[in-house]
Design a protein around this motif. Structure first.
Motif, PDB file in Angstrom:
ATOM      1  N   SER A   1      46.966 -23.408 -17.409  1.00  0.00           N
ATOM      2  CA  SER A   1      47.901 -24.078 -18.317  1.00  0.00           C
ATOM      3  C   SER A   1      49.315 -24.152 -17.752  1.00  0.00           C
TER       4      SER A   1
ATOM      5  N   ASN B   1      45.016 -22.190 -28.479  1.00  0.00           N
ATOM      6  CA  ASN B   1      46.453 -22.376 -28.696  1.00  0.00           C
ATOM      7  C   ASN B   1      46.946 -23.658 -28.027  1.00  0.00           C
TER       8      ASN B   1
ATOM      9  N   SER C   1      44.005 -18.620 -25.557  1.00  0.00           N
ATOM     10  CA  SER C   1      45.040 -19.499 -24.999  1.00  0.00           C
ATOM     11  C   SER C   1      44.578 -20.953 -24.969  1.00  0.00           C
TER      12      SER C   1
ATOM     13  N   GLU D   1      45.005 -19.304 -18.802  1.00  0.00           N
ATOM     14  CA  GLU D   1      46.441 -19.040 -18.831  1.00  0.00           C
ATOM     15  C   GLU D   1      47.096 -19.537 -17.541  1.00  0.00           C
TER      16      GLU D   1
END
Length: 167
Positions: free
Chosen positions: A155, A64, A61, A152
């Motif tokens: 974010s 990403n 993540s 995660e």
């Protein structure tokens, strides 16, 4: 997955449950009500070079996220209230220059608040990569504060107006 029941300090169930929502229900960065200044996305080459040099356990993540904004800065919905991620090309170099491995072993930095605090993955206890802040001066593990249990979770606060708390 079934919702978990939370307990108060005495071990009694609280009167609510925690539900997980699909990421599609989370507004994208830039539309969460706060300020976010995007940078160009990281190239595949920059991400591959970072993956090769970064500790094992950095979540996908995070990579990403770099594909959305490779740097930039803006509001963060938890203390310290502002987040400036380091571009993929600078992450390993910044960790070396700040001597994070020597001063705060088990932490791997990935950004700052634009001032005196470093954002880092914390692999010391669980190996899961909690997100912590630690002051640059002094770089001391006793000063590290957990602000999210995972990247995660962290974010989700990016681009949200500061709320003045930690999770």
């Amino acid at each position: 997955m079934r919702p978990r029941r939370l307990l108060d300090r005495c071990g009694r169930p609280l009167n609510f449950t925690v539900r997980r929502y699909p990421l599609s229900a989370v507004p994208p960065i830039g539309s969460r009500g706060g300020v976010w200044r995007f940078a160009k996305p990281a190239s595949d080459d920059a991400i591959a070079a970072l993956r090769a040099s970064a500790p094992v356990g950095i979540p996908s993540s995070y990579y990403n996220f770099l594909r959305i904004t490779n740097g930039g800065e803006g509001d963060l919905g938890v203390d310290p209230g502002w987040f400036a991620p380091w571009p993929a090309e600078h992450v390993v170099q910044n960790n070396r220059q700040y001597q994070l491995a020597e001063w705060v072993p088990g932490l791997f930095g990935f950004g700052s608040n634009g001032g005196g605090e470093c954002f880092a993955f914390d692999f010391r206890e669980t190996g899961c990569g909690r997100i912590v802040t630690v002051p640059f001066i002094p770089l001391d593990l006793r000063e590290a504060v957990v602000i999210a249990e995972s990247f995660e979770q962290f974010s989700l606060f990016v681009g949200m107006p500061p709320a003045g708390g930690t999770v």
